[in-house]
Write a protein that holds these residues in place. Structure first.
Motif, PDB file in Angstrom:
ATOM      1  N   CYS A 304       0.811  -1.222   0.000  1.00 28.85           N
ATOM      2  CA  CYS A 304       0.000   0.000   0.000  1.00 28.85           C
ATOM      3  C   CYS A 304       0.843   1.269   0.000  1.00 28.85           C
ATOM      4  CB  CYS A 304      -0.942  -0.006   1.207  1.00 28.85           C
ATOM      5  SG  CYS A 304      -2.228  -1.275   1.117  1.00 28.85           S
ATOM      6  N   TYR A 305       1.929   1.287   0.752  1.00 32.07           N
ATOM      7  CA  TYR A 305       2.765   2.491   0.779  1.00 32.07           C
ATOM      8  C   TYR A 305       3.559   2.660  -0.513  1.00 32.07           C
ATOM      9  CZ  TYR A 305       1.886   3.789   5.648  1.00 32.07           C
ATOM     10  OH  TYR A 305       1.291   4.212   6.808  1.00 32.07           O
ATOM     11  N   LEU A 306       4.249   1.625  -0.933  1.00 32.20           N
ATOM     12  CA  LEU A 306       5.112   1.767  -2.104  1.00 32.20           C
ATOM     13  C   LEU A 306       4.321   1.968  -3.385  1.00 32.20           C
ATOM     14  CD1 LEU A 306       7.940  -0.859  -1.393  1.00 32.20           C
ATOM     15  CD2 LEU A 306       7.905   1.583  -0.882  1.00 32.20           C
ATOM     16  N   ASN A 307       3.249   1.212  -3.570  1.00 35.48           N
ATOM     17  CA  ASN A 307       2.430   1.406  -4.775  1.00 35.48           C
ATOM     18  C   ASN A 307       1.663   2.716  -4.723  1.00 35.48           C
ATOM     19  OD1 ASN A 307       2.833  -0.885  -6.558  1.00 35.48           O
ATOM     20  ND2 ASN A 307       1.932  -2.152  -4.948  1.00 35.48           N
ATOM     21  N   GLY A 308       1.175   3.081  -3.548  1.00 35.43           N
ATOM     22  CA  GLY A 308       0.444   4.337  -3.438  1.00 35.43           C
ATOM     23  C   GLY A 308       1.301   5.543  -3.743  1.00 35.43           C
ATOM     24  N   LEU A 413      -0.960   9.374  -2.162  1.00 33.75           N
ATOM     25  CA  LEU A 413      -1.154   8.876  -0.799  1.00 33.75           C
ATOM     26  C   LEU A 413      -1.032   7.351  -0.811  1.00 33.75           C
ATOM     27  CD1 LEU A 413      -4.288  10.973   0.244  1.00 33.75           C
ATOM     28  CD2 LEU A 413      -1.960  11.257   1.147  1.00 33.75           C
ATOM     29  N   PRO A 414      -0.831   6.738   0.328  1.00 35.03           N
ATOM     30  CA  PRO A 414      -0.871   5.271   0.374  1.00 35.03           C
ATOM     31  C   PRO A 414      -2.195   4.761  -0.170  1.00 35.03           C
ATOM     32  CG  PRO A 414      -0.043   6.151   2.439  1.00 35.03           C
ATOM     33  CD  PRO A 414      -0.537   7.324   1.647  1.00 35.03           C
ATOM     34  N   LEU A 415      -2.175   3.571  -0.758  1.00 32.82           N
ATOM     35  CA  LEU A 415      -3.406   2.996  -1.285  1.00 32.82           C
ATOM     36  C   LEU A 415      -4.464   2.898  -0.198  1.00 32.82           C
ATOM     37  CD1 LEU A 415      -2.053   0.038  -3.484  1.00 32.82           C
ATOM     38  CD2 LEU A 415      -2.636   2.371  -4.202  1.00 32.82           C
ATOM     39  N   GLY A 416      -5.679   3.257  -0.547  1.00 31.53           N
ATOM     40  CA  GLY A 416      -6.772   3.173   0.414  1.00 31.53           C
ATOM     41  C   GLY A 416      -7.439   1.824   0.432  1.00 31.53           C
ATOM     42  N   THR A 417      -7.152   1.008  -0.582  1.00 34.59           N
ATOM     43  CA  THR A 417      -7.740  -0.322  -0.678  1.00 34.59           C
ATOM     44  C   THR A 417      -6.650  -1.343  -0.934  1.00 34.59           C
ATOM     45  OG1 THR A 417      -9.807   0.554  -1.595  1.00 34.59           O
ATOM     46  CG2 THR A 417      -9.372  -1.797  -1.913  1.00 34.59           C
ATOM     47  N   TYR A 418      -6.595  -2.352  -0.098  1.00 31.02           N
ATOM     48  CA  TYR A 418      -5.671  -3.457  -0.330  1.00 31.02           C
ATOM     49  C   TYR A 418      -6.440  -4.573  -1.032  1.00 31.02           C
ATOM     50  CZ  TYR A 418      -3.357  -7.883   0.491  1.00 31.02           C
ATOM     51  OH  TYR A 418      -2.812  -9.132   0.307  1.00 31.02           O
ATOM     52  N   ILE A 419      -5.856  -5.106  -2.097  1.00 32.75           N
ATOM     53  CA  ILE A 419      -6.489  -6.181  -2.862  1.00 32.75           C
ATOM     54  C   ILE A 419      -5.638  -7.437  -2.752  1.00 32.75           C
ATOM     55  CG2 ILE A 419      -7.274  -6.943  -5.129  1.00 32.75           C
ATOM     56  CD1 ILE A 419      -7.699  -4.025  -5.870  1.00 32.75           C
ATOM     57  N   ASP A 420      -6.226  -8.489  -2.242  1.00 31.52           N
ATOM     58  CA  ASP A 420      -5.509  -9.756  -2.101  1.00 31.52           C
ATOM     59  C   ASP A 420      -5.159 -10.287  -3.495  1.00 31.52           C
ATOM     60  OD1 ASP A 420      -5.489 -12.878  -2.002  1.00 31.52           O
ATOM     61  OD2 ASP A 420      -5.221 -12.238   0.087  1.00 31.52           O
ATOM     62  N   PRO A 421      -3.900 -10.652  -3.739  1.00 29.22           N
ATOM     63  CA  PRO A 421      -3.486 -11.050  -5.093  1.00 29.22           C
ATOM     64  C   PRO A 421      -4.004 -12.415  -5.529  1.00 29.22           C
ATOM     65  CG  PRO A 421      -1.670 -11.329  -3.560  1.00 29.22           C
ATOM     66  CD  PRO A 421      -2.765 -10.632  -2.801  1.00 29.22           C
ATOM     67  N   VAL A 422      -4.544 -13.208  -4.617  1.00 33.31           N
ATOM     68  CA  VAL A 422      -5.083 -14.520  -4.973  1.00 33.31           C
ATOM     69  C   VAL A 422      -6.608 -14.490  -5.030  1.00 33.31           C
ATOM     70  CG1 VAL A 422      -5.339 -16.926  -4.223  1.00 33.31           C
ATOM     71  CG2 VAL A 422      -3.100 -15.815  -4.121  1.00 33.31           C
ATOM     72  N   THR A 423      -7.245 -13.969  -3.994  1.00 36.03           N
ATOM     73  CA  THR A 423      -8.705 -13.986  -3.924  1.00 36.03           C
ATOM     74  C   THR A 423      -9.343 -12.754  -4.547  1.00 36.03           C
ATOM     75  OG1 THR A 423      -8.796 -12.854  -1.775  1.00 36.03           O
ATOM     76  CG2 THR A 423      -8.527 -15.262  -1.752  1.00 36.03           C
ATOM     77  N   ASN A 424      -8.543 -11.697  -4.771  1.00 42.02           N
ATOM     78  CA  ASN A 424      -9.034 -10.397  -5.263  1.00 42.02           C
ATOM     79  C   ASN A 424      -9.983  -9.717  -4.284  1.00 42.02           C
ATOM     80  OD1 ASN A 424      -7.635 -10.228  -7.761  1.00 42.02           O
ATOM     81  ND2 ASN A 424      -9.080 -11.721  -8.646  1.00 42.02           N
ATOM     82  N   VAL A 429      -8.395   0.117   3.772  1.00 44.42           N
ATOM     83  CA  VAL A 429      -7.337   0.286   4.779  1.00 44.42           C
ATOM     84  C   VAL A 429      -7.038   1.749   5.063  1.00 44.42           C
ATOM     85  CG1 VAL A 429      -6.274  -1.945   4.268  1.00 44.42           C
ATOM     86  CG2 VAL A 429      -5.543   0.090   2.998  1.00 44.42           C
ATOM     87  N   THR A 430      -7.912   2.647   4.623  1.00 42.97           N
ATOM     88  CA  THR A 430      -7.649   4.070   4.854  1.00 42.97           C
ATOM     89  C   THR A 430      -7.584   4.407   6.339  1.00 42.97           C
ATOM     90  OG1 THR A 430     -10.028   4.511   4.614  1.00 42.97           O
ATOM     91  CG2 THR A 430      -8.636   4.848   2.673  1.00 42.97           C
ATOM     92  N   GLY A 431      -8.324   3.651   7.158  1.00 42.80           N
ATOM     93  CA  GLY A 431      -8.284   3.893   8.591  1.00 42.80           C
ATOM     94  C   GLY A 431      -7.068   3.306   9.271  1.00 42.80           C
ATOM     95  N   TYR A 432      -6.322   2.517   8.552  1.00 42.56           N
ATOM     96  CA  TYR A 432      -5.140   1.878   9.111  1.00 42.56           C
ATOM     97  C   TYR A 432      -3.846   2.659   8.829  1.00 42.56           C
ATOM     98  CZ  TYR A 432      -7.950  -2.463   9.443  1.00 42.56           C
ATOM     99  OH  TYR A 432      -8.902  -3.420   9.735  1.00 42.56           O
ATOM    100  N   LEU A 433      -3.767   3.292   7.662  1.00 45.05           N
ATOM    101  CA  LEU A 433      -2.498   3.831   7.168  1.00 45.05           C
ATOM    102  C   LEU A 433      -2.404   5.343   7.331  1.00 45.05           C
ATOM    103  CD1 LEU A 433      -2.174   1.757   3.872  1.00 45.05           C
ATOM    104  CD2 LEU A 433      -1.390   1.170   6.177  1.00 45.05           C
ATOM    105  N   SER A 434      -1.194   5.815   7.554  1.00 49.02           N
ATOM    106  CA  SER A 434      -0.950   7.255   7.678  1.00 49.02           C
ATOM    107  C   SER A 434      -1.261   7.947   6.355  1.00 49.02           C
ATOM    108  CB  SER A 434       0.517   7.502   8.052  1.00 49.02           C
ATOM    109  OG  SER A 434       0.817   6.961   9.316  1.00 49.02           O
ATOM    110  N   GLN A 435      -2.121   8.937   6.396  1.00 49.11           N
ATOM    111  CA  GLN A 435      -2.557   9.616   5.176  1.00 49.11           C
ATOM    112  C   GLN A 435      -1.771  10.918   4.979  1.00 49.11           C
ATOM    113  OE1 GLN A 435      -4.878   8.147   2.948  1.00 49.11           O
ATOM    114  NE2 GLN A 435      -4.384   6.447   4.321  1.00 49.11           N
ATOM    115  N   ARG A 436      -0.504  10.780   4.621  1.00 47.06           N
ATOM    116  CA  ARG A 436       0.373  11.924   4.373  1.00 47.06           C
ATOM    117  C   ARG A 436       1.044  11.753   3.020  1.00 47.06           C
ATOM    118  NH1 ARG A 436      -2.034  14.956   7.896  1.00 47.06           N
ATOM    119  NH2 ARG A 436      -2.088  13.974   9.963  1.00 47.06           N
ATOM    120  N   THR A 437       1.168  12.839   2.292  1.00 45.77           N
ATOM    121  CA  THR A 437       1.930  12.824   1.057  1.00 45.77           C
ATOM    122  C   THR A 437       3.417  12.866   1.392  1.00 45.77           C
ATOM    123  OG1 THR A 437       1.896  15.231   0.883  1.00 45.77           O
ATOM    124  CG2 THR A 437       0.093  14.007  -0.181  1.00 45.77           C
TER     125      THR A 437
END
Length: 539
Positions: A304-308, A413-424, A429-437
């Motif tokens: 989420c951080y690196l891709n975002g 910003l970090p991705l707000g949605t995490y997508i499982d690479p197997v189940t999709n 996760v916006t409430g989990y991750l620091s929302q800073r540029t």
């Protein structure tokens, strides 16, 4: 995990026995004499530091466990237990995708498994403390050899106290039943030891420009000046660690580190790296666990951080997923995970079999300076200048391009949605991750500035998950994708980050009274994974 603990212990016994024999072969004198190392005389041992060099090299191998067993197999299994299945997954740098026949729920679920939480403690005393004691036994207090060994000891044991809390330290080697010190006392001794070691090495460096113990030093090849910079930076790290619980001491120690004439690490060339050479080689354990064992993949938080942020370092840190050529992470703490499915669907770690091992990246010095300036008023540059130089140094260390565009980005910003690479399956996760540029903002609160510093520091610390986990506990930043379920354990509150490892079961059986007294030093909460350490006071 391909090595049993029994086989690993046999491998390390082989290394300890072979250390005084094999490691001596790196000296030019040994090659010149072509003699049996068992026949080296005491005078010859003293002349070429053979009596201390082997122990020092053992310490270098033991901080982050590397090496080979007697049959030539890499010790990735022991590294997996001591590092990956502890700090690395707790920091959400990586996630475990393996299932283990001997335990259904484990550290990735915040359920502490005995053999895994016993291992870091056991190995630190065997492969860091014991060789250090052996060096002390044959050197005087002013010896540069002892000073170098003490710096390595402080690095190694700071990681252990930050896992467990109180540890046996000041009285190590004096008795078989070793009392524990409080974590505060351990830290205060760290500062005293670093101060003395830095003083000894500074005197040496002011007297001569000659390298010291070059043939045994696989970090800086005997460059004493670089060891001093490393020790100063380590001192600053430890000073900031205690800064929320003991600000006066933090200010004193941070000032000493920053104002020392040799200074801190300033460039990628100063980074503390365990280098592979023709005479000193090992299978990089991160390569082994990711590409040989196929047991770990990028964590969801990293995803989420690196891709975002569209972070160019992502290609230096991880490999693309085989299935779609993208960078994909796995959530920590999943039940009944299918290893075969995630091997190709998620990103492996981008290390090669012969990659060097990072101890401390120079970029950390600038992030430490940024916080020290922000909170303690130390340093000669602005907080923004330190922050941005930290990012620049990280990019340079990792060989990544595009740093100017990255630093100035005020949108991603970090991705707000995490997508499982197997189940999709999608998880908000916006409430989990620091929302800073990434781009610095001068007009925001000091708390927001600290959060921004810690996000970038967390990214730059990779692959040292232990240090990242410590900083997450200390500051509460950055945010992390929560483990999939807290239902399998009862020691860590729902939504919280795990706080520590429990004392080893072997300590309860072999050092019972002292261990019980150590539990009392922990205070409320006792010997559980949810009890916070002395410096962990603000989450």
């Amino acid at each position: 995990m391909k090595h049993t603990l029994k086989n690993i212990e046999k491998s390390w016994l082989y290394l300890l026995f072979a250390g005084s024999l094999c490691f001596t072969s790196c000296t030019s004198q040994f090659e010149k004499w072509n003699i049996n190392p068992n026949e080296v005389t005491p005078d010859q041992m003293e002349q070429d530091n053979l009596n201390t060099g082997a122990y020092f090299t053992q310490m270098l191998r033991g901080v982050f466990i590397v090496g080979k067993s007697a049959d030539g197999v890499g010790l990735g299994g022991e590294y997996q237990i001591t590092e990956v299945l502890n700090g690395d997954i707790f920091a959400s740098f990586v996630a475990n995708i393996n299932t283990f026949s001997y335990t259904t729920y484990h550290h990735d679920h915040y359920v502490l498994y005995r053999d895994w939480y016993n291992a870091p403690f056991r190995d630190a005393y065997t492969y860091v403390m014991q060789p250090w004691k052996s060096i002390c036994d044959v050197t005087d207090e002013g010896s540069p050899t002892r000073a170098l060994a003490t710096i390595v000891k402080v690095l190694g044991m700071s990681r252990i106290t930050d896992m467990y809390g109180p540890i046996p330290y000041s009285k190590f080697g004096t008795t078989t039943q070793v009392p524990y010190d409080s974590q505060k006392d351990v830290y205060y001794q760290f500062f005293d030891e670093l101060d003395e070691a830095i003083s000894i090495l500074t005197d040496y460096n002011n007297t001569t420009s000659a390298n010291y113990m070059e043939q045994y030093d696989y970090i800086y090849s005997g460059n004493v000046g670089k060891w001093i910079k490393f020790a100063n930076t380590l001192r600053l790290r430890l000073a900031m660690r205690v800064s929320f619980v003991d600000e006066a001491k933090a200010h004193t120690e941070a000032s000493a580190a920053i104002n020392h004439p040799s200074g801190l690490m300033t460039s990628a060339d100063d980074s503390a790296i365990l280098h592979q050479t023709t005479s000193f080689s090992f299978v990089n354990p991160l390569w082994e666990i990711s590409e040989s064992f196929q047991d770990i993949r990028m964590g969801a938080t990293m995803d989420c951080y690196l891709n975002g942020y569209n972070d160019p370092r992502i290609s230096k840190y991880f490999r693309t997923a085989t299935n779609d050529g993208q960078y994909r992470g796995v959530r920590n703490g999943m039940d009944n995970i299918s290893k075969d499915s995630y091997i190709a669907a998620a990103s492996g770690l981008n290390f090669e079999e012969n990659s060097n091992m990072q101890w401390m990246d120079a970029s950390e010095a600038y992030f430490l300076l940024a916080e020290a300036k922000l909170r303690l008023g130390l340093g000669s540059s602005t907080v923004q200048e330190y922050y941005e130089q930290g990012i620049r140094t990280s990019f340079a260390s990792k060989g990544a391009s595009g740093v100017d565009e990255y630093i100035s980005n005020s949108e991603n910003l970090p991705l707000g949605t995490y997508i499982d690479p197997v189940t999709n399956r999608s998880t908000n996760v916006t409430g989990y991750l620091s929302q800073r540029t990434v781009a610095w903002e001068e007009g925001v609160s000091n708390e927001e500035k600290l959060e921004r510093i810690m996000i970038q520091k967390w990214i730059a610390l990779y692959p040292d998950g232990q240090e990242a986990w410590s900083e997450m506990r200390r500051t509460g930043y950055p945010g992390f994708v929560r483990i999939a379920s807290y239902a399998h354990q009862n020691e860590v509150a729902d939504g919280e980050l795990i706080s520590r490892l429990k004392f080893p079961t072997t300590e309860y059986s072999d050092n019972s009274q002292n261990t019980q007294e150590a539990v009392a030093l922990l205070g409320t909460g006792g010997d559980t994974a949810g009890t916070r350490l002395w410096w962990d006071v603000r989450r």
